[in-house]
Write an enzyme that holds these catalytic residues in place. Structure first.
Site, PDB file in Angstrom:
ATOM      1  N   TRP A   1     -16.835  25.848 -37.694  1.00 13.70           N
ATOM      2  CA  TRP A   1     -15.965  25.463 -36.578  1.00 13.70           C
ATOM      3  C   TRP A   1     -15.404  26.667 -35.829  1.00 13.70           C
ATOM      4  O   TRP A   1     -15.148  26.603 -34.638  1.00 13.70           O
ATOM      5  CB  TRP A   1     -14.830  24.551 -37.057  1.00 13.70           C
TER       6      TRP A   1
ATOM      7  N   GLU B   1       0.545  11.744 -26.670  1.00 20.70           N
ATOM      8  CA  GLU B   1      -0.377  12.885 -26.562  1.00 20.70           C
ATOM      9  C   GLU B   1       0.412  14.180 -26.356  1.00 20.70           C
ATOM     10  O   GLU B   1       0.071  15.227 -26.903  1.00 20.70           O
ATOM     11  CB  GLU B   1      -1.379  12.690 -25.417  1.00 20.70           C
TER      12      GLU B   1
ATOM     13  N   TRP C   1       1.298  15.177 -29.586  1.00 22.65           N
ATOM     14  CA  TRP C   1       0.271  15.932 -30.329  1.00 22.65           C
ATOM     15  C   TRP C   1       0.377  17.426 -30.029  1.00 22.65           C
ATOM     16  O   TRP C   1       0.129  18.275 -30.874  1.00 22.65           O
ATOM     17  CB  TRP C   1      -1.140  15.440 -29.964  1.00 22.65           C
TER      18      TRP C   1
ATOM     19  N   ASN D   1     -11.468  15.016 -23.416  1.00 26.89           N
ATOM     20  CA  ASN D   1     -11.154  14.988 -24.854  1.00 26.89           C
ATOM     21  C   ASN D   1     -12.209  14.260 -25.682  1.00 26.89           C
ATOM     22  O   ASN D   1     -12.545  14.683 -26.783  1.00 26.89           O
ATOM     23  CB  ASN D   1      -9.776  14.331 -25.053  1.00 26.89           C
TER      24      ASN D   1
ATOM     25  N   TRP E   1     -21.890  26.517 -44.653  1.00 31.58           N
ATOM     26  CA  TRP E   1     -22.232  26.477 -43.222  1.00 31.58           C
ATOM     27  C   TRP E   1     -23.625  27.056 -43.000  1.00 31.58           C
ATOM     28  O   TRP E   1     -24.076  27.898 -43.780  1.00 31.58           O
ATOM     29  CB  TRP E   1     -21.213  27.285 -42.398  1.00 31.58           C
TER      30      TRP E   1
ATOM     31  N   TRP F   1     -10.167  21.780 -33.363  1.00 34.45           N
ATOM     32  CA  TRP F   1     -11.380  22.166 -34.108  1.00 34.45           C
ATOM     33  C   TRP F   1     -11.271  21.812 -35.579  1.00 34.45           C
ATOM     34  O   TRP F   1     -12.219  21.328 -36.190  1.00 34.45           O
ATOM     35  CB  TRP F   1     -11.694  23.661 -33.900  1.00 34.45           C
TER      36      TRP F   1
HETATM   37  C1  LIG Z   1     -12.176  20.500 -30.430  1.00 35.34           C
HETATM   38  C2  LIG Z   1     -10.967  20.337 -29.541  1.00 35.34           C
HETATM   39  C3  LIG Z   1     -10.426  21.446 -28.901  1.00 35.34           C
HETATM   40  C4  LIG Z   1      -9.301  21.305 -28.075  1.00 35.34           C
HETATM   41  N1  LIG Z   1      -8.790  22.423 -27.453  1.00 35.34           N
HETATM   42  C5  LIG Z   1      -7.691  22.310 -26.686  1.00 35.34           C
HETATM   43  C6  LIG Z   1      -7.127  23.449 -26.060  1.00 35.34           C
HETATM   44  O1  LIG Z   1      -7.574  24.580 -26.234  1.00 35.34           O
HETATM   45  N2  LIG Z   1      -6.054  23.262 -25.242  1.00 35.34           N
HETATM   46  C7  LIG Z   1      -5.495  22.022 -25.030  1.00 35.34           C
HETATM   47  O2  LIG Z   1      -4.516  21.914 -24.287  1.00 35.34           O
HETATM   48  N3  LIG Z   1      -5.985  20.943 -25.653  1.00 35.34           N
HETATM   49  C8  LIG Z   1      -7.067  21.035 -26.460  1.00 35.34           C
HETATM   50  N4  LIG Z   1      -7.578  19.914 -27.052  1.00 35.34           N
HETATM   51  C9  LIG Z   1      -6.850  18.634 -26.934  1.00 35.34           C
HETATM   52  C10 LIG Z   1      -7.259  17.724 -25.754  1.00 35.34           C
HETATM   53  O3  LIG Z   1      -8.652  17.594 -25.698  1.00 35.34           O
HETATM   54  C11 LIG Z   1      -6.763  18.229 -24.410  1.00 35.34           C
HETATM   55  O4  LIG Z   1      -5.386  18.546 -24.490  1.00 35.34           O
HETATM   56  C12 LIG Z   1      -6.932  17.170 -23.318  1.00 35.34           C
HETATM   57  O5  LIG Z   1      -8.287  16.817 -23.205  1.00 35.34           O
HETATM   58  C13 LIG Z   1      -6.428  17.712 -21.995  1.00 35.34           C
HETATM   59  O6  LIG Z   1      -6.645  16.805 -20.971  1.00 35.34           O
HETATM   60  P1  LIG Z   1      -5.425  16.099 -20.239  1.00 35.34           P
HETATM   61  O7  LIG Z   1      -4.413  17.119 -19.864  1.00 35.34           O
HETATM   62  O8  LIG Z   1      -5.989  15.264 -19.155  1.00 35.34           O
HETATM   63  O9  LIG Z   1      -4.857  15.198 -21.414  1.00 35.34           O
HETATM   64  P2  LIG Z   1      -3.912  13.908 -21.410  1.00 35.34           P
HETATM   65  O10 LIG Z   1      -4.648  12.852 -22.139  1.00 35.34           O
HETATM   66  O11 LIG Z   1      -3.438  13.594 -20.054  1.00 35.34           O
HETATM   67  O12 LIG Z   1      -2.714  14.351 -22.353  1.00 35.34           O
HETATM   68  C14 LIG Z   1      -1.491  14.942 -21.859  1.00 35.34           C
HETATM   69  C15 LIG Z   1      -1.215  16.253 -22.547  1.00 35.34           C
HETATM   70  O13 LIG Z   1      -1.037  16.058 -23.951  1.00 35.34           O
HETATM   71  C16 LIG Z   1      -1.554  17.172 -24.672  1.00 35.34           C
HETATM   72  N5  LIG Z   1      -2.633  16.706 -25.546  1.00 35.34           N
HETATM   73  C17 LIG Z   1      -3.498  15.693 -25.324  1.00 35.34           C
HETATM   74  N6  LIG Z   1      -4.321  15.531 -26.381  1.00 35.34           N
HETATM   75  C18 LIG Z   1      -3.969  16.479 -27.279  1.00 35.34           C
HETATM   76  C19 LIG Z   1      -4.443  16.836 -28.569  1.00 35.34           C
HETATM   77  N7  LIG Z   1      -5.442  16.165 -29.162  1.00 35.34           N
HETATM   78  N8  LIG Z   1      -3.871  17.881 -29.214  1.00 35.34           N
HETATM   79  C20 LIG Z   1      -2.846  18.555 -28.650  1.00 35.34           C
HETATM   80  N9  LIG Z   1      -2.348  18.251 -27.427  1.00 35.34           N
HETATM   81  C21 LIG Z   1      -2.904  17.239 -26.750  1.00 35.34           C
HETATM   82  C22 LIG Z   1      -2.097  18.162 -23.645  1.00 35.34           C
HETATM   83  O14 LIG Z   1      -1.119  19.126 -23.385  1.00 35.34           O
HETATM   84  C23 LIG Z   1      -2.341  17.268 -22.439  1.00 35.34           C
HETATM   85  O15 LIG Z   1      -2.292  17.953 -21.231  1.00 35.34           O
HETATM   86  C24 LIG Z   1      -8.703  20.025 -27.899  1.00 35.34           C
HETATM   87  C25 LIG Z   1      -9.265  18.917 -28.551  1.00 35.34           C
HETATM   88  C26 LIG Z   1     -10.377  19.069 -29.367  1.00 35.34           C
HETATM   89  C27 LIG Z   1     -10.955  17.860 -30.047  1.00 35.34           C
END
Ligand SMILES: Cc1cc2nc3c(=O)[nH]c(=O)nc-3n(C[C@H](O)[C@H](O)[C@H](O)COP(=O)(O)OP(=O)(O)OC[C@H]3O[C@@H](n4cnc5c(N)ncnc54)[C@H](O)[C@@H]3O)c2cc1C
Length: 482
Positions: free
Chosen positions: A366, A282, A285, A348, A313, A389
């Site tokens: 979006w 993650e 990602w 997420n 849209w 998005w």
């Molecule tokens: C529509 C949409 C919008 C989002 N907007 C953002 C946003 O503005 N900022 C943001 O940080 N994340 C965003 N995310 C990705 C993800 O949802 C969040 O990073 C995650 O929920 C953060 O929770 P966590 O720190 O507990 O994640 P964990 O599951 O603990 O993951 C650890 C770290 O990995 C990174 N990460 C995790 N998932 C993703 C992902 N899909 N894409 C990129 N990095 C990821 C984050 O930095 C996160 O803190 C978005 C996802 C979607 C579907």
């Protein structure tokens, strides 16, 4: 002659593993001026939103206190950045300027201009920028054909086993900052809202470097060993909640990777390795989203898949408002949107669900959802939000195919089977039995009555029919798919 260095803090609001600060400390400068310059206009259309500003206020306050504890202080100035840096060079007699790199298109442009202007106007100033925000520079990863990656799995495969540097130590002490170098009060930046909507953010989060490390340790102690099972269940605190800390650079990805590896070495059993590999991917990602933003800088506004430029849209202010307010009549969607409004965060699984609902069932572009998230998320991040998005809308890098339309009621039944998450955020449904909590519109009248639910009164009727809107979305996609 005394040598002084300016350390320009941006989204690296930490003292440990901060290469710019470390360069000043190791460079033997006898004056080090830590400075934060508030210049949101320089971020173009993507100046930090309201929730990010609340976070920034608290984070600067924490950084200020941490610097004072080391004998230094944070100098706060307003932009334009070039003017503020010029003034600081003049006032401090600095001979060096250090900062850590960021990758948003507007910020790169601004930083490049600033660097070339300083090189011309102040040729004696040593300028250096550092890699601190990402494990890999976006330009250091490419496919065999020499192009950027658009698919995550090969991207991550290419970099996941690359060695990364050790985190740098936190300075033990810093030199005093000359009293004649003035600073604005933090309140002068007016980052906090006039009305008190930010209580939920304060209750749920502890911005700053200490808060970031506490979060990581809590995750390792309580959730890491089940991460891959729990990460999709929004009622469980199964993820790290590190996203705002990583966004603001209160912890670095180097620190996260090294600490998780260290923790892993103390564990026994094979399964834990898989859970940690899933967590680290993650973080991968996050690297990927920055790579995509760097190589495709128009994607915050434009779909990567150009077929979607002519997607039909819908425009409905009313439906969009119902979505933002968590009043669509679809419990999982409403729960997610209310969590976001109350805490500045959304799980997420819900981000994917509400984004699919907005772009597919409501067929609202979006970019509208992206903006709402931008203003309300404490972790709003241009790279991650854009990728998320575009992924949900089916038009981005490694996106879910458009025809994969989440059914939000089914998402609830799978990932919130006991309805705990919905009950937490949509309390007016809390007395519904599990069987009906995700689809109150299908519940028999007596079940609704016993639970005190009157659809259209105590809780909205669904604003769209999930089956019909799904069919309409697929028909709309047929118009652009070739
Ligand atoms: C529509 C949409 C919008 C989002 N907007 C953002 C946003 O503005 N900022 C943001 O940080 N994340 C965003 N995310 C990705 C993800 O949802 C969040 O990073 C995650 O929920 C953060 O929770 P966590 O720190 O507990 O994640 P964990 O599951 O603990 O993951 C650890 C770290 O990995 C990174 N990460 C995790 N998932 C993703 C992902 N899909 N894409 C990129 N990095 C990821 C984050 O930095 C996160 O803190 C978005 C996802 C979607 C579907």
């Amino acid at each position: 002659m005394k040598q002084r260095a300016l350390v320009w803090f941006r989204r690296d609001l930490r003292l440990a593993d901060n290469p710019a600060l470390r360069a000043a400390v190791d460079g033997g400068y006898d004056g080090i001026v830590p400075v934060f310059i508030h210049a949101p206009d320089e971020e173009g259309d993507w100046a930090p939103g309201s929730a990010q500003n609340v976070w920034l206020h608290e984070s600067l306050s924490a950084l200020s206190a941490a610097l004072e504890a080391l004998g230094s202080r944070l100098i706060i100035r307003q932009g334009p950045t070039e003017d503020a840096i010029d003034a600081l060079i003049e006032e401090s007699g600095a001979s060096a300027l250090f900062w850590n790199r960021l990758y948003e298109p507007k910020l790169r442009e601004r930083d490049d201009q600033l660097a070339s202007r300083i090189a011309t106007d102040h040729p004696d100033i040593g300028l250096e920028s550092f890699q601190a925000h990402l494990l890999n520079e976006p330009w250091d990863v490419e496919t065999r054909q020499g192009s950027p990656y658009k698919v995550f799995t090969p991207f991550w495969k290419a970099i996941k086993d690359r060695g990364i540097r050790q985190p740098l130590p936190r300075p033990a002490a810093l030199p005093d900052v000359w009293s004649r170098i003035g600073s604005l009060e933090l309140d002068a930046l007016q980052l906090l809202p006039d009305i008190n909507w930010d209580e939920g953010i304060r209750e749920n989060w502890q911005p700053g470097e200490d808060g970031a490390h506490d979060r990581l340790e809590t995750f390792l102690a309580d959730a890491a060993e089940h991460y891959d099972n729990d990460r999709d269940h929004p009622a469980v605190a199964g993820t790290s909640y590190l996203s705002p800390y990583l966004h603001w650079g209160e912890i670095s990805p180097f620190q996260v990777m090294h600490r998780t590896e260290e923790w892993l070495a103390e564990q026994s059993g094979g399964a834990v390795h898989e859970h940690m590999a899933s967590f680290q991917s993650e973080v991968g990602w996050r690297e990927f989203s920055h790579h995509v933003l760097y190589h495709f800088p128009k994607t915050p506004d434009m779909p990567l898949d150009s077929r979607f430029e002519s997607f039909p849209w819908r425009h409905s202010e009313q439906d969009f408002k119902a979505w933002t307010a968590g009043r669509t009549g679809i419990p999982m969607v409403d729960a997610g949107m209310r969590e976001l409004w109350s805490t500045g965060y959304m799980h997420n699984r819900l981000r994917m669900t509400v984004a699919s609902f907005l772009t597919k069932n409501l067929r609202i572009a979006w970019q509208h959802g992206e903006r709402w998230f931008w203003d309300t998320l404490v972790d709003a991040d241009l790279a991650n939000n854009t990728l998320g998005w575009q992924w949900a809308a089916g038009c981005g890098a490694d996106a879910a195919p458009f025809f994969r339309i989440f059914n939000p009621a089914r998402q609830g039944e799978r990932f919130d089977a006991k309805g705990e998450y919905v009950r937490r955020w949509v309390p007016e449904l809390s007395d519904l039995p599990n069987k009906h909590i995700h689809k109150p519109w299908d519940a028999p009248d007596d079940v609704l009555e016993n639970a005190g639910v009157t659809l259209g009164d105590t809780y909205p009727k669904p604003i769209v029919d999930l089956k019909v809107s799904r069919r309409n979305a697929l028909e709309a996609f047929d118009q652009v798919k070739n």
